[in-house]
Design an enzyme around this catalytic site. Structure first.
Site, short mmCIF file in Angstrom:
data_model
loop_
_atom_site.label_atom_id
_atom_site.label_comp_id
_atom_site.label_asym_id
_atom_site.label_seq_id
_atom_site.Cartn_x
_atom_site.Cartn_y
_atom_site.Cartn_z
N ASP A 83 -1.49 15.48 -3.67
CA ASP A 83 -0.53 14.38 -3.54
C ASP A 83 -0.51 13.43 -4.72
OD1 ASP A 83 -1.35 14.48 -0.11
OD2 ASP A 83 0.58 15.00 -0.98
N HIS B 50 -2.88 11.95 5.00
CA HIS B 50 -2.56 13.39 4.91
C HIS B 50 -1.33 13.54 4.00
CE1 HIS B 50 -2.40 17.53 5.98
NE2 HIS B 50 -2.05 17.47 7.24
N HIS C 285 -10.73 14.52 -0.96
CA HIS C 285 -10.33 15.61 -0.06
C HIS C 285 -11.51 15.99 0.81
CE1 HIS C 285 -8.57 19.41 1.26
NE2 HIS C 285 -7.43 18.93 0.83
C1 SDX Z 1 -3.80 16.25 2.05
O1 SDX Z 1 -7.04 18.84 4.60
C2 SDX Z 1 -6.16 19.29 3.80
O2 SDX Z 1 -6.20 20.44 3.38
C3 SDX Z 1 -5.03 18.34 3.50
C4 SDX Z 1 -4.09 18.73 2.39
C5 SDX Z 1 -3.23 19.91 2.77
O3 SDX Z 1 -2.76 20.62 1.87
O4 SDX Z 1 -2.93 20.04 3.99
O5 SDX Z 1 -4.82 19.08 1.21
C6 SDX Z 1 -3.14 17.60 2.04
O6 SDX Z 1 -3.79 15.61 3.06
C7 SDX Z 1 -4.50 15.78 0.82
C8 SDX Z 1 -5.22 14.40 1.03
C9 SDX Z 1 -4.19 13.29 0.82
N1 SDX Z 1 -4.78 11.98 1.20
C10 SDX Z 1 -5.03 11.03 0.29
O7 SDX Z 1 -4.90 11.20 -0.92
C11 SDX Z 1 -5.48 9.70 0.88
C12 SDX Z 1 -6.68 9.19 0.10
N2 SDX Z 1 -7.81 10.07 0.36
C13 SDX Z 1 -8.65 9.75 1.43
O8 SDX Z 1 -8.36 8.81 2.36
C14 SDX Z 1 -9.74 10.76 1.74
O9 SDX Z 1 -10.25 11.23 0.56
C15 SDX Z 1 -9.34 11.92 2.62
C16 SDX Z 1 -8.71 11.45 3.88
C17 SDX Z 1 -8.41 12.84 1.91
C18 SDX Z 1 -10.62 12.69 2.96
O10 SDX Z 1 -11.40 11.82 3.65
P1 SDX Z 1 -12.86 12.24 4.21
O11 SDX Z 1 -13.21 13.64 3.86
O12 SDX Z 1 -12.91 11.84 5.64
O13 SDX Z 1 -13.79 11.36 3.35
P2 SDX Z 1 -14.26 9.91 3.77
O14 SDX Z 1 -13.06 9.09 4.20
O15 SDX Z 1 -15.40 10.04 4.72
O16 SDX Z 1 -14.77 9.33 2.37
C19 SDX Z 1 -16.06 9.63 1.88
C20 SDX Z 1 -16.37 8.49 0.93
C21 SDX Z 1 -16.19 7.12 1.56
O17 SDX Z 1 -17.01 6.21 0.85
P3 SDX Z 1 -18.39 5.68 1.55
O18 SDX Z 1 -18.02 5.19 2.94
O19 SDX Z 1 -19.29 6.89 1.58
O20 SDX Z 1 -18.87 4.59 0.65
O21 SDX Z 1 -15.43 8.51 -0.17
C22 SDX Z 1 -14.64 7.34 -0.13
C23 SDX Z 1 -14.77 6.75 1.26
O22 SDX Z 1 -14.56 5.34 1.23
N3 SDX Z 1 -13.27 7.77 -0.41
C24 SDX Z 1 -12.44 7.12 -1.20
C25 SDX Z 1 -11.27 7.89 -1.22
N4 SDX Z 1 -11.43 8.95 -0.44
C26 SDX Z 1 -12.67 8.86 0.07
N5 SDX Z 1 -12.57 5.96 -1.89
C27 SDX Z 1 -11.50 5.59 -2.63
N6 SDX Z 1 -10.34 6.29 -2.70
C28 SDX Z 1 -10.19 7.42 -2.01
N7 SDX Z 1 -9.06 8.08 -2.08
#
Ligand code: SDX
Length: 428
Positions: free
Chosen positions: A362, A267, A306
């Protein structure tokens, strides 16, 4: 065609008409589907709330496919372009942009609360010399609430408003104290004659000069970053604010809980994790090897992806633009070149395209924060400060929503059935 769902429960052959309102059905309408009269009835199972609306809200609108973000209907790029953070905070909380008079009243009523009780300096001095700034922020926000016992009286709108003003005003002071404490520097007290961002910069960076003069470019850049982080509908930390607030606890503890949720690297903690990632990559020529590791499941491309945006996060675009203005003053942060190249390569890679992974808020923010003189431990604190008005506005909306009551989800129980107690002597 009627706005209903016709559902046949094949276990009983019974058919049900479920009303559809606002593109949703009420989960409790599933409870009538039973196989026996004493059945609990059906429930939706939705871990991580992937497809569950927890509330009705009029504050922030996001369209993840189109990359749209609006506060009370105003597009984020127009607010970043033309508004100040406190003007945006007024808009979020009151629902309308302030008139000149409303704006000056609002600014005055916030800036008069920027001081914190002197006891907070004693709390700060109790932390380890290198305590993480977010740990200090979360603890000090909760501790701050103990100075205002009337805050527990959340039934009174005026009491709630006074705490909202206090929290919006004081979070920069607490953040600056944490920043100065870690550097073994004396605390700088607020200067309420400066702007919200200017006063924050003064409490952070003032040295021996009589009065700190913020650089107007950096002051405006920080104000824009605050606008971009002010609210984002039902994200993890805001949902925490609503759930914790639903027990009718006082807002300082609820806000500390929200900041604790924001601290996580998935997050708001991602902005700090991005800098660590960029440092580990070290140079542009090592990006392909890093991307290969991510695609092999070794870690994530932090700052990408996201839950809602399946397009470019509009905030990331504005932050990337703002970085150039900051670098004109501070000098360029070389990590920006790695970040831009990393984005370029990722956005051309099928792995990221297929999963609709784009830079989020971020990805670039930490690079600016570092150029402004912050160390990575402060990055999520810089997210929590502006998000304070978002958390509190959502809290206020939840308390005024007749649909809402104390949050208490159900579960699917897969544990043991009843078992007889085994005395210690008989256990294997
Ligand atoms: C914020 O919700 C909000 O509005 C939050 C926010 C706000 O203003 O409050 O916008 C702020 O929290 C932004 C997000 C910051 N986090 C990151 O940058 C961390 C990296 N991102 C992730 O871990 C991920 O993308 C999330 C947590 C942000 C979202 O995760 P989801 O929606 O649960 O997606 P998922 O984990 O189910 O991923 C779906 C697929 C997966 O691959 P498969 O299992 O289908 O093969 O996408 C892949 C994941 O492995 N994936 C990534 C990835 N994010 C998702 N692979 C590599 N790098 C990434 N960053």
């Amino acid at each position: 065609m009627p706005d209903t769902l016709t559902v046949t429960d094949n276990r009983t052959g019974k058919t049900f008409e479920i009303p559809i309102t606002d593109e949703t059905i009420r989960a409790v309408d599933l409870r009538q589907m039973k196989t026996a009269p004493d059945d609990f009835g059906l429930m939706p199972y939705d871990p991580a709330y992937m497809n569950t609306a927890s509330c009705k809200s009029r504050i922030t609108f996001i369209d993840g496919d189109l990359g749209i973000l609006r506060y009370r209907g105003y597009p984020i790029d127009q607010l970043a372009e033309s508004a100040s953070y406190l003007e945006t905070a007024y808009l979020l909380y009151h629902g309308e942009l302030p008139t000149e008079a409303q704006s000056s009243d609002w600014i005055a009523s916030i800036m008069r609360h920027v001081m914190v009780p002197e006891g907070m300096t004693k709390l700060m001095n109790g932390f380890r010399h290198d305590a993480h700034s977010m740990g200090m922020f979360v603890s000090s926000v909760a501790a701050l609430g103990t100075y205002y016992p009337e805050a527990k009286d959340i039934a009174h709108p005026e009491v709630r408003r006074r705490q909202i003003l206090r929290l919006v005003a004081k979070v920069p002071t607490l953040a600056a104290f944490a920043f100065r404490y870690r550097r073994n520097l004396p605390f700088i007290y607020p200067d309420q004659e400066l702007s919200y961002a200017g006063n924050f910069l003064s409490m952070l960076f003032k040295k021996t000069e009589l009065r700190y003069k913020p650089n107007p470019v950096l002051e405006r850049a920080l104000d824009i970053l605050f606008i971009l982080h002010a609210d984002h509908e039902q994200n993890c930390s805001t949902s925490t604010m609503r759930l914790v607030g639903s027990s009718h606890t006082e807002p300082y503890s609820a806000l500390a809980a929200s900041a604790a949720a924001l601290y996580g690297p998935l997050h708001g903690g991602a902005n700090e994790a991005v800098l660590t990632m960029l440092r580990e990559i070290g140079s542009k020529d090592r990006i392909p090897e890093f991307i290969k590791r991510v695609k092999g499941g070794e870690g994530r491309l932090m700052g990408f992806g996201h839950r809602v945006y399946k397009n470019y996060d509009p905030r990331a675009r504005i932050i990337k633009r703002t970085a150039e203005e900051v670098f004109d003053v501070t000098g360029k942060n070389p990590l920006i070149d790695i970040a831009v190249e990393l984005e370029r390569i990722a956005l051309e890679d099928e792995y990221f395209i297929k999963r609709k992974l784009y830079p989020n808020v971020d990805f670039y923010s930490g690079i600016i924060y570092e150029a402004l003189g912050f160390t990575p431990d402060m990055f999520t604190v810089l997210f929590a400060i502006p998000r304070t008005i978002g958390w509190l506005t959502q809290w206020e909306e939840m308390l005024n929503d007749a649909d809402q009551k104390i949050g208490r989800p159900r579960q699917i129980y897969l544990g043991y059935g009843e078992r007889k107690f085994v005395p210690m002597a008989d256990r294997k």
